[in-house]
Design an enzyme around this catalytic site. Structure first.
Site, mmCIF file in Angstrom:
data_model
loop_
_atom_site.group_PDB
_atom_site.id
_atom_site.type_symbol
_atom_site.label_atom_id
_atom_site.label_comp_id
_atom_site.label_asym_id
_atom_site.label_seq_id
_atom_site.Cartn_x
_atom_site.Cartn_y
_atom_site.Cartn_z
ATOM 1 N N ASP A 1 -39.970 -7.065 -148.801
ATOM 2 C CA ASP A 1 -41.192 -7.357 -149.628
ATOM 3 C C ASP A 1 -41.929 -6.097 -150.024
ATOM 4 O O ASP A 1 -42.268 -5.195 -149.515
ATOM 5 C CB ASP A 1 -42.265 -8.031 -148.703
ATOM 6 C CG ASP A 1 -43.500 -8.760 -149.149
ATOM 7 O OD1 ASP A 1 -43.529 -8.639 -150.269
ATOM 8 O OD2 ASP A 1 -44.236 -9.476 -148.670
ATOM 9 N N CYS B 1 -44.611 -11.896 -155.901
ATOM 10 C CA CYS B 1 -43.791 -12.620 -154.693
ATOM 11 C C CYS B 1 -43.435 -14.001 -154.698
ATOM 12 O O CYS B 1 -42.028 -14.166 -154.532
ATOM 13 C CB CYS B 1 -44.725 -12.254 -153.316
ATOM 14 S SG CYS B 1 -44.986 -10.627 -153.045
ATOM 15 N N HIS C 1 -43.993 -17.993 -148.370
ATOM 16 C CA HIS C 1 -44.975 -17.929 -149.502
ATOM 17 C C HIS C 1 -44.672 -18.830 -150.714
ATOM 18 O O HIS C 1 -44.764 -18.746 -151.767
ATOM 19 C CB HIS C 1 -44.794 -16.333 -150.087
ATOM 20 C CG HIS C 1 -46.018 -15.847 -150.565
ATOM 21 N ND1 HIS C 1 -46.379 -14.697 -151.263
ATOM 22 C CD2 HIS C 1 -47.308 -16.574 -150.607
ATOM 23 C CE1 HIS C 1 -47.579 -14.601 -151.684
ATOM 24 N NE2 HIS C 1 -48.187 -15.704 -151.242
ATOM 25 N N ASP D 1 -38.079 -8.347 -153.162
ATOM 26 C CA ASP D 1 -38.637 -9.448 -154.090
ATOM 27 C C ASP D 1 -39.210 -8.881 -155.383
ATOM 28 O O ASP D 1 -39.136 -9.675 -156.346
ATOM 29 C CB ASP D 1 -39.446 -10.451 -153.309
ATOM 30 C CG ASP D 1 -40.876 -9.426 -152.877
ATOM 31 O OD1 ASP D 1 -40.791 -8.205 -152.829
ATOM 32 O OD2 ASP D 1 -41.971 -10.271 -152.584
ATOM 33 N N ASN D 2 -39.562 -7.837 -155.402
ATOM 34 C CA ASN D 2 -40.410 -7.230 -156.612
ATOM 35 C C ASN D 2 -40.634 -5.725 -156.700
ATOM 36 O O ASN D 2 -40.009 -5.500 -155.478
ATOM 37 C CB ASN D 2 -41.557 -8.301 -157.009
ATOM 38 C CG ASN D 2 -42.768 -8.259 -156.198
ATOM 39 O OD1 ASN D 2 -42.725 -9.312 -155.516
ATOM 40 N ND2 ASN D 2 -42.898 -7.126 -155.242
#
Length: 474
Positions: A43, A85, A140, A292-293
């Protein structure tokens, strides 16, 4: 609308081989050559955090297990994700750009959020061909009953329904006085309601990733014992803020919480890899390590974008490019490094293909099959570019080594989006930090292919309108 019936495809053959300990790799008749898949998703882990991507000791913590994984598989330097996210996780789950699914932005609170149950997830897709499926970590993609992982194709799950910054809330007197609803760690099984566990506070924040790793190992053991191929989706909570390491790793590096958390991350990856070896399924297991990013911009949890510029919530390369390592011994080339463009939506289509499952035919699927490229049968990716959305704004298009941007640069999530009067073009080979826009007729030729990608995607949205955020389940 009902979810389509997914057809059983041809299963790929996988060779049996010896594990590093010399034991014969397990090959169950029930598995029929279908590989296990372990998808490890960090994350907010920036491009520049892991050793093989220029981080490691330069960030205060060596990452030997992840670095070794890269030598055993293929490492991509142009793997791209969505800018936030929730959109990124939606793209992985569905193979669709999040603008299509009503998940283009992180939900702030209030109202129905996440994936509608009409969407078909990779877990549902693999379940149709006999996979055991589990998710351990941050979801999420919906926190209401009915939109949690056990209602979206996963046999079991454990983790948090929303995001880690909510761990601050229970220690805030004002939040308590206002009667704020706190996030709980949850778990559930398919066909049952998910149940709440302890409040996700700062103490639990330090402990959750160790528990996710433990449960992943346990799930793999049970799946192997049952003779079923498995898909383990492991969206760890590190290194999202507050970036707090497990007490066993606190003080480990001597450089503070963030490097200690990197050391913990590497250790948990090592636990999972060791378990795969102990179970003697190494040669029949695909392992993915990615994020994720891009990184966080907030002090003291700010991350590193490596050679790129910008943080998540932007269209900058630092937001879009993240580490991606994939290993499948004897199938995916070891030690290979490629700068070919791949997007996270491609993992949906590719893993469906190698598992012998069919992708939905009743909706646009943006993911391309990258199996030939990843297996070393093709030198080039199936993808030349993609549209870049930040929330519901089409802010840029990538095509080969060029990037056409329609909004001015955003360094972080506080910078207001400012639409340009005329697009800027950047050559990401000669200008990786996007500082010197190419101007004049000399370079305008590259706008044609980039605009074609944009136009075709916009037309597809007209043919199949996007699901609006907050749309109830059908």
């Amino acid at each position: 609308m009902k979810k389509p019936t997914l057809l059983l495809g041809m299963a790929l053959l996988a060779s049996s081989a010896l594990s590093p300990t010399g034991a014969l790799a397990q090959s169950s008749p029930a598995r029929d050559g279908r590989p296990n898949i372990v998808f490890i998703l960090m994350d907010n882990l920036g491009y520049g955090e892991v050793g093989v991507y220029g981080g490691g000791i330069t960030r205060g913590a060596p990452t030997p297990r992840i670095d070794r994984l890269a030598t055993e598989g293929t490492r991509l330097t142009n793997y791209n994700v969505e800018a936030q996210c929730t959109p990124s996780r939606s793209a992985i789950m569905t193979g669709r750009f999040s603008i299509r699914s009503g998940t283009h932005s992180v939900p702030i609170g209030g109202g129905l959020e996440g994936l509608t149950r009409w969407e078909v997830t990779i877990a549902e897709t693999l379940s149709t061909v006999g996979y055991a499926t589990a998710a351990f970590g941050k979801w999420h993609l919906g926190s209401e009953q009915g939109r949690l992982p056990n209602e979206q194709g996963f046999d079991e799950w454990y983790g948090i329904p929303r995001t880690t910054d909510e761990a601050f809330w229970p220690s805030e007197p004002a939040a308590k006085a206002a009667g704020a609803s706190f996030e709980h760690i949850m778990e559930g099984r398919k066909g049952e309601r998910s149940r709440e566990g302890p409040v996700y506070d700062l103490d639990q924040r330090r402990l959750i990733d160790a528990e996710c790793a433990r449960r992943t190992v346990d799930f793999m053991k049970r799946s192997v014992a049952s003779g079923k191929p498995f898909y383990a989706y492991v969206p760890f909570t590190l290194v999202h803020f507050p970036t707090l390491p497990n007490p066993q790793f606190a003080g480990r590096t001597g450089y503070g919480d963030f490097p200690d958390a990197l050391a913990e991350m590497d250790a948990h990856v090592g636990e999972i890899l060791d378990a795969i070896d102990d179970l003697r399924v190494r040669e029949n297991t695909i392992v993915v390590f990615t994020s994720d990013n891009g990184p966080e911009a907030t002090w003291p949890w700010q991350g590193s974008s490596g050679p790129w510029r910008g943080y998540y919530f932007t269209h900058m390369e630092g937001s879009l490019r993240v580490p991606f390592i994939v290993r499948w011994p004897g199938q995916i080339p070891a030690g290979r490094v490629s700068n070919e463009i791949v997007h996270e939506v491609d993992t949906f289509t590719t893993f469906a293909k190698v598992a012998g499952a069919a992708v939905p035919q009743d909706r646009p699927i943006d993911g391309l099959d990258q199996s030939d490229f990843l297996l070393g049968k093709a030198e080039t990716s199936s993808r030349e570019g993609f549209p870049v959305f930040v929330a519901d704004r089409l802010e840029a298009v990538k095509w080969r080594n060029w990037k056409l941007v329609f909004y001015d640069e955003q360094r972080d999530w506080w910078t207001p989006p400012t639409k340009l009067g005329s697009p800027k073009g950047f050559d990401l080979i000669t200008d990786p930090k996007e500082e010197y826009p190419a101007t004049g007729l000399r370079n305008s030729w590259n706008a044609g292919p980039a605009m074609r990608i944009m136009t075709e995607f916009v037309e597809s949205l007209k043919r199949t309108p996007p699901i609006a955020p907050g749309t109830p389940d059908p």
